[in-house]
Design a protein around this motif. Structure first.
Motif, PDB file in Angstrom:
ATOM      1  N   GLU A  66       0.832  -1.199   0.000  1.00 50.66           N
ATOM      2  CA  GLU A  66       0.000   0.000   0.000  1.00 50.66           C
ATOM      3  C   GLU A  66       0.863   1.244   0.000  1.00 50.66           C
ATOM      4  OE1 GLU A  66      -2.525   0.560   3.415  1.00 50.66           O
ATOM      5  OE2 GLU A  66      -0.840   0.816   4.771  1.00 50.66           O
ATOM      6  N   ALA A  86      -2.613   9.481  -7.071  1.00 49.49           N
ATOM      7  CA  ALA A  86      -3.178   8.205  -6.608  1.00 49.49           C
ATOM      8  C   ALA A  86      -3.648   7.368  -7.800  1.00 49.49           C
ATOM      9  CB  ALA A  86      -4.324   8.456  -5.639  1.00 49.49           C
ATOM     10  N   LYS A  90      -2.167   3.683  -8.939  1.00 41.74           N
ATOM     11  CA  LYS A  90      -3.057   2.530  -9.171  1.00 41.74           C
ATOM     12  C   LYS A  90      -2.847   1.943 -10.565  1.00 41.74           C
ATOM     13  CE  LYS A  90      -7.048   2.445  -6.189  1.00 41.74           C
ATOM     14  NZ  LYS A  90      -6.644   1.115  -5.770  1.00 41.74           N
ATOM     15  N   ILE A  97      -4.368   2.183  -1.963  1.00 45.04           N
ATOM     16  CA  ILE A  97      -4.138   3.587  -1.607  1.00 45.04           C
ATOM     17  C   ILE A  97      -4.853   3.900  -0.303  1.00 45.04           C
ATOM     18  CG2 ILE A  97      -4.418   6.001  -2.295  1.00 45.04           C
ATOM     19  CD1 ILE A  97      -2.538   4.467  -4.166  1.00 45.04           C
TER      20      ILE A  97
END
Length: 200
Positions: A66, A86, A90, A97
């Protein structure tokens, strides 16, 4: 130059802004310039999205499951950069996240922000800090004053609609009675509460 990405206790963190509307009595920023692998987390000016992406490109995320948006500022102060970086993480790495937030993103940005995080943030940890507006202001010293506490509660409730995992935290600088009241609020909202130890 301040670290944009740093590691701490087995997780990778993104430090994308130093801006924050609060001056919490327990804030870790008071303890020093850095944390974990970071020598300094104090930006001379907040990084641009291109600078954040460049750091992401040069960092080895292989050991990490993460990425946590949490540095020496409130990440929603850089909302657009938070969302775009973010998304980039991804798409490139498929990482979970997590966002650590003071819950004041709506007041900071002048609009509802929880829905904007939908599909991007998998987990959010929101600083509840206190069980009512008066004690919240005493602990957090928010520039938004008495409306801050209600804004945190609304934001947390909104996050439950859009983010899979929502958590509250309090730091044990408040009284045992106040912590119990926070537990009651958490229970009523269906949001788990974690009591954090103050790192002095």
């Amino acid at each position: 130059m301040a670290d944009i990405i740093y590691t701490y206790e087995g997780s990778a963190y993104l430090n994308i802004t130093n801006k924050c509307p609060c001056s919490c009595v327990f804030c870790i920023r008071s303890n020093g310039d850095g944390l974990g692998s970071a020598e300094t987390l104090w930006h001379k000016k907040d990084p641009t999205l291109d600078e954040i992406k460049a750091e992401i490109d040069s960092f080895d995320f292989t050991p990490y499951k993460e990425v946590v948006f949490c540095g020496y500022g409130e990440p929603t102060q850089a909302l657009d950069n938070l969302i775009e970086s973010a998304k980039y993480l991804k798409e490139k790495y498929g990482l979970k996240i997590r966002l650590n937030s003071n819950g004041l993103g709506d007041l900071i940005n002048g609009k509802e922000t929880a829905k904007m995080l939908s599909g991007i943030v998998d987990c959010i940890s929101i600083s509840l800090n206190a069980p009512d507006a008066e004690s919240y202001q005493r602990v957090s010293r928010s520039k938004f004053g008495d409306k801050s506490f209600d804004a945190v509660i609304k934001f947390a409730s909104d996050c439950k609609k859009y983010i899979p995992e929502v958590k509250f935290t309090v730091v044990d600088v408040i009284t045992a009675e106040e912590i119990e009241k926070c537990k009651k609020i958490s229970s009523e909202l269906g949001i788990p509460l974690r009591v954090r130890e103050w790192i002095k």
